[in-house]
Write a protein that holds these residues in place. Structure first.
Motif, PDB file in Angstrom:
ATOM      1  N   GLN A 161     -39.968  58.327 105.450  1.00 35.98           N
ATOM      2  CA  GLN A 161     -41.358  58.251 105.018  1.00 35.98           C
ATOM      3  C   GLN A 161     -42.364  58.365 106.165  1.00 35.98           C
ATOM      4  O   GLN A 161     -43.501  57.897 106.055  1.00 35.98           O
ATOM      5  N   ALA A 162     -41.957  59.016 107.261  1.00 38.06           N
ATOM      6  CA  ALA A 162     -42.881  59.185 108.386  1.00 38.06           C
ATOM      7  C   ALA A 162     -44.116  59.979 107.964  1.00 38.06           C
ATOM      8  O   ALA A 162     -45.237  59.692 108.399  1.00 38.06           O
ATOM      9  N   ARG A 163     -43.922  60.975 107.105  1.00 41.60           N
ATOM     10  CA  ARG A 163     -45.048  61.779 106.639  1.00 41.60           C
ATOM     11  C   ARG A 163     -46.011  60.934 105.794  1.00 41.60           C
ATOM     12  O   ARG A 163     -47.224  61.125 105.823  1.00 41.60           O
ATOM     13  N   THR A 164     -45.457  59.981 105.050  1.00 38.80           N
ATOM     14  CA  THR A 164     -46.306  59.093 104.243  1.00 38.80           C
ATOM     15  C   THR A 164     -47.171  58.223 105.148  1.00 38.80           C
ATOM     16  O   THR A 164     -48.366  58.027 104.884  1.00 38.80           O
ATOM     17  N   GLU A 165     -46.583  57.706 106.212  1.00 39.80           N
ATOM     18  CA  GLU A 165     -47.340  56.902 107.169  1.00 39.80           C
ATOM     19  C   GLU A 165     -48.455  57.740 107.790  1.00 39.80           C
ATOM     20  O   GLU A 165     -49.584  57.263 107.981  1.00 39.80           O
ATOM     21  N   LYS A 166     -48.142  58.987 108.090  1.00 41.00           N
ATOM     22  CA  LYS A 166     -49.135  59.890 108.679  1.00 41.00           C
ATOM     23  C   LYS A 166     -50.254  60.165 107.686  1.00 41.00           C
ATOM     24  O   LYS A 166     -51.436  60.220 108.051  1.00 41.00           O
ATOM     25  N   ALA A 167     -49.889  60.356 106.429  1.00 34.84           N
ATOM     26  CA  ALA A 167     -50.891  60.597 105.384  1.00 34.84           C
ATOM     27  C   ALA A 167     -51.816  59.391 105.252  1.00 34.84           C
ATOM     28  O   ALA A 167     -53.039  59.538 105.127  1.00 34.84           O
TER      29      ALA A 167
END
Length: 304
Positions: A161-167
């Motif tokens: 979920q790294a992309r979710t954190e970035k979002a």
């Protein structure tokens, strides 16, 4: 909406900034060619010279900035050719870098890339816009395009979920920098969706631990949902699972508190019925211990 708004700004004549820019570039080109010609004359370099001239004709264009911009709008709105539209907007930025049309084209390039699903290109163009034009009235929209591009790439809960954190970080940036803009509200909605995604990931891992009777590991995951993601749809199940896990390891007081907090905040939840029956089956009643971390977490958020 953005494309329509920018289309209203079209003009029939060439803008003066773009004209001066082209004249200056032509002057630099003439001087450069004169120097190069003096250097290469008499050296048998006719083929090289022809190649240079051919390349130059491809590199520089005499098209007015507004004409290129409007061609980009036509390709995007009428032809639905987003890739070609992006190239046309990029051409404005490249050929008339200091014109007002270049500023508009940079944002439209980001928008067209977003519509095409080319999120990395969108982020690159929008980030450049925010850097170059932070005071622009459209800077908030550019920042929102960055956030939306990250948000649209959020993976399912089975993946990292790294992309979710970035979002989430980019959405919070929109809210922080442009709190009164029309995009702040949309960013808040998407932020809640991203938070729900992270909560879902924690729940999936917690259930995994429960199946393997790793109750301590499960409690830690459900605790994260209760303390960090209370406003998501997963918090009801998290409290019920905490009731189950605490009952399984004999910490009845915490189980009673989890069930009581669940019942107080979500009295009609099906999860409360399960938690209530579980506590009753152990000979106890849901009862909130105000000193419990569960109770404190909900009071801190103003929910308890």
């Amino acid at each position: 909406m953005l494309a329509k708004r920018m289309a209203l700004g079209r003009i029939a004549s060439t803008d003066r900034t773009g004209l001066l820019d082209r004249l200056g570039r032509k002057l630099r080109l003439v001087v450069g060619l004169a120097v190069l010609g003096a250097t290469l004359s008499g050296c048998g370099t006719g083929a090289l010279w022809d190649k240079f001239m051919a390349k130059d004709e491809q590199t520089f264009s005499d098209e007015p900035a507004d004409k290129l911009y409007n061609e980009g709008l036509f390709l995007m709105n009428n032809q639905r050719d987003l890739k070609a539209a992006t190239k046309k907007f990029d051409e404005v930025d490249r050929e008339h870098p200091y014109s007002e049309w270049a500023r508009k084209s940079l944002l439209m390039s980001a928008y067209a890339s977003y519509q095409a699903g080319d999120y990395d290109t969108c982020i690159g163009s929008a980030s450049r816009y925010v850097t170059l034009h932070p005071g622009s009235s459209d800077a908030a929209y550019a920042q929102y395009l960055i956030a939306a591009s990250n948000y649209d790439q959020i993976p399912d809960i089975s993946r990292d979920q790294a992309r979710t954190e970035k979002a989430m970080a980019s959405l919070e940036e929109v809210i922080r920098k442009y709190p009164t803009s029309e995009y702040a509200g949309e960013a808040k909605k998407k932020l809640e969706g991203a938070r729900d995604q992270l909560a879902g990931k924690e729940m999936a891992i917690g259930r995994y631990y429960m199946e393997r009777r790793d109750y301590t590991g499960a409690i830690n995951r459900f605790k994260t949902v209760v303390t960090r993601y209370q406003t998501t749809r997963h918090v009801e199940e998290a409290l019920a699972r905490l009731t189950e896990a605490y009952m399984a390891i004999g910490i009845v007081g915490e189980a009673q508190t989890a069930a009581a907090v669940l019942g107080h905040n979500f009295p009609d939840s099906r999860w409360y019925k399960d938690a209530y029956n579980l506590v009753k089956s152990g000979g106890s009643e849901p009862s909130e211990n105000r000193g419990s971390w569960i109770s404190k977490a909900f009071r801190k958020m103003g929910l308890g």
